[in-house]
Write an enzyme that holds these catalytic residues in place. Sequence first.
Site: not given
Length: 332
Positions: A18-19, A22
């Site tokens: 997920h990170e 980003h």
Amino acid sequence: MTTLFGSLFVFILIIAIHEFGHFAVAKAVGIRVNEYAIGMGPLIYKKQTEETQYSLRALPIGGYVAMEGEESASDDPRSFNNASLLKRAAVIVSGAGMNFVLAIVAFSLFLLITGYPTKIVDEVIPNSPAAVAGIQKGDAIRSVDGKEIKDWDAFSKTVASSKNPITIGIDREGKILDFTVKPVEKDGRPIVGIQPTSEKHPVKAMGDGFKMTGKVIVTIFDVLGKLFTGNLGVDNLSGPVGVVKVIGDSAKYGFGSLMFITAYISANLGFMNLLPIPALDGGKLVFILIEGITGKPVNERIEQGLSVASFVLLFALMIYVTIFGDIARFIQ
């Protein structure tokens, strides 16, 4: 130990992916990233590069990508607040996007590992109705009660809906044989005691990975609808304790099962992160949309206040679900 390591593996993988979404998009569009962190709280390990600190922190309950100008305005031309609306929106949705990618890949791996069941008998459970009737390993299922069976799923559904004895047509080395079998109930459903062989289909597995991810999203919509209409109580949901238990149970059945639960949780996280709640990525998208419509950013204090308030509410909900859902189910 299986539960602990399985849970850590799943949580860290989902958080990292997920990170990374980003992080990768922020780098790609030229936004300065000050820190990429897996975990929260006390620092365990860090590696400082020219621009970014890569951190591993003690609590595997989340992670973050600290971008210049994300929390407060910065004069740096590469800051988040100075990037275009489109670039900022891309950075925000990329986290959830990577969760959906992980779900598709993990579901596909699950299907590659487990394979697709065929109509060929791999195992006959001793003393089961099929064993008593005379069905053997290597038999190919052709029909049930005279109706052709196209695949294992059709056979399984036919057996599950049967209360009376059925006639199973078998091809045994070119000989067509019929066996009368009376299903018995196990775990609430009729069975005959046959385990099928499986085949690997990589292309089909990838396509079905997409389909299974889509079905999870549809299920979440259904659950949210029932929550809002009162047809489903919050105490029926699972909090962190319940999730850890499910992961531990899955880990006991091998890597394939662990991939399945990883995919399911990752798809859930991706969807929930896009909900229009200020503390989540979806809420940040709403603020960007408002800025695009009004031509000016939402007041920083208002945005931070709404984010903190919604975070507190989400944390309170998590505690409630843990106490009245997870723990209540365990002590029953």
